[in-house]
Every structure is written in structure tokens, then in C-alpha cells.
Design a protein around this motif. Structure first.
Motif, short mmCIF file in Angstrom:
data_model
loop_
_atom_site.label_atom_id
_atom_site.label_comp_id
_atom_site.label_asym_id
_atom_site.label_seq_id
_atom_site.Cartn_x
_atom_site.Cartn_y
_atom_site.Cartn_z
N LEU A 291 4.37 -9.12 6.87
CA LEU A 291 4.75 -10.53 6.69
C LEU A 291 5.00 -10.85 5.22
CD1 LEU A 291 2.31 -12.29 9.21
CD2 LEU A 291 4.82 -12.19 9.35
N THR A 292 4.19 -10.26 4.35
CA THR A 292 4.39 -10.47 2.90
C THR A 292 5.73 -9.89 2.46
OG1 THR A 292 2.00 -10.40 2.49
CG2 THR A 292 3.47 -9.98 0.61
N LEU B 169 11.20 -7.47 11.24
CA LEU B 169 11.02 -8.27 12.45
C LEU B 169 10.82 -7.37 13.66
CD1 LEU B 169 13.66 -11.12 11.98
CD2 LEU B 169 11.17 -11.37 12.04
N GLU B 170 11.54 -6.25 13.69
CA GLU B 170 11.37 -5.29 14.78
C GLU B 170 9.99 -4.64 14.73
OE1 GLU B 170 14.59 -2.56 14.35
OE2 GLU B 170 16.11 -3.95 15.16
N LEU B 171 9.51 -4.32 13.50
CA LEU B 171 8.20 -3.73 13.36
C LEU B 171 7.09 -4.69 13.80
CD1 LEU B 171 8.59 -1.95 9.89
CD2 LEU B 171 8.42 -0.83 12.13
N GLY C 215 16.48 -5.53 5.62
CA GLY C 215 15.02 -5.49 5.54
C GLY C 215 14.37 -6.47 6.49
N ILE C 216 14.91 -7.70 6.54
CA ILE C 216 14.36 -8.72 7.45
C ILE C 216 14.46 -8.25 8.89
CG2 ILE C 216 14.79 -11.04 8.36
CD1 ILE C 216 15.61 -11.84 5.49
N TYR D 102 11.64 -10.58 1.14
CA TYR D 102 13.06 -10.41 1.49
C TYR D 102 13.72 -11.76 1.73
CZ TYR D 102 13.22 -5.30 2.04
OH TYR D 102 13.23 -3.94 1.79
N THR D 103 13.00 -12.67 2.38
CA THR D 103 13.55 -14.01 2.67
C THR D 103 13.79 -14.78 1.37
OG1 THR D 103 12.32 -14.05 4.75
CG2 THR D 103 13.19 -16.14 3.95
N ASP D 104 12.81 -14.68 0.45
CA ASP D 104 12.98 -15.37 -0.84
C ASP D 104 14.17 -14.79 -1.61
OD1 ASP D 104 10.80 -16.94 -0.33
OD2 ASP D 104 9.39 -15.70 -1.50
#
Length: 336
Positions: free
Chosen positions: A294-295, A277-279, A272-273, A300-302
């Protein structure tokens, strides 16, 4: 290469085939030390084979204790009394058990010591001959030449007048040797019962020794089980340790399953990250959509961070390196 990495701390080593067992290796190395005259620089020459687990205690304690015993030319950790070994016709002299020898300058500087190691290998043809012609005879050989010896552990309690009952202390009295006499090593073969007559002992002594090591030392017991699992068939393990061994296998299987599951779970947020990032690299992306991406990226990062933290906590719990924080709770609410 992996095995060599384990001895990276060694300044010099000799790689050789397993010919004539440990005595063959000692003979070769000692010859080279004499050829280089390097042996004369040593205060003490220590010979130890790989038939033991340990050490369970600081070896400095043992060496310091033996340094206080003046007048010795060589010493070991345990000894076996005069015995008939395996019930045969031969009677063999009291001797230091050969998994550990320490020879001091007073003996290694003598030609008799050099000559012994040149000759003894000619008497070794198989495992039994190594026991009879090397282990059983070395101590008496040098004693007759006037050299003095002793052992770190007092083994006189295990020696009597009946040669049929003078068993090997580390095969039949391991628990007492480790607990009371601070023997720093445990013989590997005890886990299979080799050289142990079931008529005179069972697995209780080994179990007691194992539990003492577990409860009273910092020794990593995984070193024992990893070796046992790698080298021995489960059916050969002494009765009483089968359950522990099966639990170890189950634990390893659970670890493998955990790693597989975690690897799968990590792929989702990572994918997902990467995708978002590509989008976000799209220069035509409007502000609202960018904020939504970004949200999602933050979520995904959390999630990834939580998975990694959980993995660290599981690893700490598995190693026993976890701090418990006692807290007061409402037991009624907890049960509800």
C-alpha cells in the motif's frame, strides 16, 4: 467528416465541387434561394469567401456602422480604384473587392439581381476570368442599374488618378486598414506575396499588421500558422516570416517530443499501480506485506499525480493562460 464538424453550428449547408470558384458557389446557392422563395425573407444577404483570416474585431461593430448608412443597396469592406490590374491594355472600373459582399433587401428582391447570378457563371472559365468578369464588373454592373453602394473602410486614400498605381488596398496597405480603419480580415495570400509587386512594397506592411493583431486583439494566431503550415511550402513564405514559421515548426516538434516523453513517464507509475493492485488481491497476503504494498502503491499514485500536474502546468504556460505570483527572494541566496 472532420471538416463538417467545424460547421456544426450551421443549420443548412450545400456540399459541392469547387467549380467556377466562389462565384459558382454563390450562383448555385442564390438560385436555390430564389427557387424556394426563401431569399425574399432576408433583410440582407452576405457573401464571404475563405480567402481571409479573421475576424479580428467584433463584426457587430461593422454591421452596426453600415446599418447607419441609409440608402445603400449593397456594400463591402474594401474597394479598389480604377486600374489596369496587371499592366495590360484593359482598364477596369472602381469596385468592391469580392471577398465580402452584403446585399440588402432593396436589391435582392429585384429580378436584375437574380438574372445577374444566372448569367455571370457563363463568363467564368479560369481564375483570371473570375477576377476580370466577376469581381471587377459586379459593382459597376449594379451601379449602372441605379443601385447605391459603399464600403466599410474608407479606401479613397489609396485611389488616385494614375491607374497604374491604384493597387489593391488589402495587398499594399493591410496594416493601416486593420489598425486605423478596423478592417476585420487579412488576406491569406499575403503570406506568399501573390499579387504583390515587390517594386512597391515588401513584407514590412504584413509584419506590422501581424504584430498589431498579436498585440491588440484576442485572435488566435495559431489559426494563421496552422493554415500556413498545412497549405504553403516554406520556401514560398514572404521574407520576414520565415523565422516565425521556423519557430512555429520547432515549437510543434517540441510539443510532440514532450508528449512522447510524458507518455513514457506515465507508463511507469501506471504499470506499478496495476501490478500492486493485482498483488493486493492475494487473499493469503500477510498484514505487513500488505502495508508495504500500500505504501508503494501510494508512492506510485503520488508520482502519477505530480506528472499530471506538471503536464497541466506546461499546457497552461504554452497557452499563455498562467497566473504569475511575484515573490520577494534573497538574490544572493538565489545566485548561490
Amino acid at each position: 467528416q472532420r471538416e463538417k464538424e467545424k460547421i456544426a453550428f450551421v443549420s443548412e449547408y450545400i456540399e459541392r465541387g469547387n467549380e467556377k470558384f466562389d462565384v459558382g458557389a454563390y450562383s448555385q446557392v442564390i438560385k436555390e434561394l430564389y427557387d424556394k422563395r426563401q431569399i425574399y425573407e432576408y433583410d440582407e444577404l452576405v457573401l464571404i469567401n475563405d480567402s481571409v483570416f479573421g475576424p479580428f474585431f467584433d463584426l457587430n461593430d461593422m454591421f452596426s456602422a453600415m446599418d447607419r448608412r441609409k440608402g445603400l443597396d449593397f456594400w463591402g469592406i474594401t474597394k479598389r480604384g480604377r486600374s489596369d490590374f496587371d499592366g495590360g491594355a484593359g482598364v477596369y472600373p472602381e469596385h468592391i473587392q469580392s471577398y465580402f459582399y452584403a446585399f440588402r433587401k432593396s436589391i435582392i428582391s429585384q429580378d436584375a439581381f437574380k438574372e445577374y447570378w444566372q448569367q455571370v457563371v457563363d463568363e467564368i472559365s479560369d481564375f483570371r476570368s473570375a477576377i476580370l468578369n466577376y469581381e471587377f464588373k459586379l459593382t459597376e454592373h449594379f451601379e449602372k442599374l441605379g443601385f447605391k453602394w459603399d464600403t466599410y473602410c474608407d479606401c479613397n486614400d489609396y485611389i488616385g488618378n494614375n491607374i497604374n498605381r491604384n493597387f489593391s488596398p488589402y495587398h499594399y496597405s493591410t496594416y493601416e486598414l486593420i489598425k486605423d480603419k478596423r478592417c476585420p480580415f487579412l488576406k491569406r495570400k499575403l503570406f506568399t506575396g501573390d499579387f504583390v509587386n515587390k517594386e512597391y512594397t515588401d513584407a514590412v506592411d504584413l509584419k506590422n499588421a501581424y504584430n498589431f493583431i498579436k498585440d491588440n486583439t484576442d485572435y488566435d494566431l495559431n489559426l494563421i500558422w496552422d493554415y500556413v503550415l498545412r497549405e504553403y511550402e516554406l520556401s514560398s513564405i514572404q521574407v520576414g516570416f520565415e523565422t516565425s514559421l521556423k519557430e512555429k515548426i520547432k515549437s510543434q516538434n517540441l510539443k510532440t517530443e514532450l508528449i512522447t516523453n510524458v507518455s513514457h513517464d506515465l507508463k511507469t507509475p501506471l504499470t506499478g499501480i496495476k501490478n500492486y493492485l493485482e498483488l493486493l488481491n492475494d487473499p493469503d497476503l500477510d498484514s505487513k506485506t500488505r502495508n508495504e504494498y500500500l505504501t508503494t502503491l501510494t508512492n506510485y499514485t503520488d508520482r502519477l499525480n505530480n506528472l499530471i500536474q506538471d503536464l497541466f502546468e506546461i499546457s497552461k504556460a504554452n497557452s499563455g493562460n498562467i497566473d504569475l505570483e511575484p515573490q520577494k527572494i534573497n538574490l544572493i541566496e538565489f545566485m548561490e
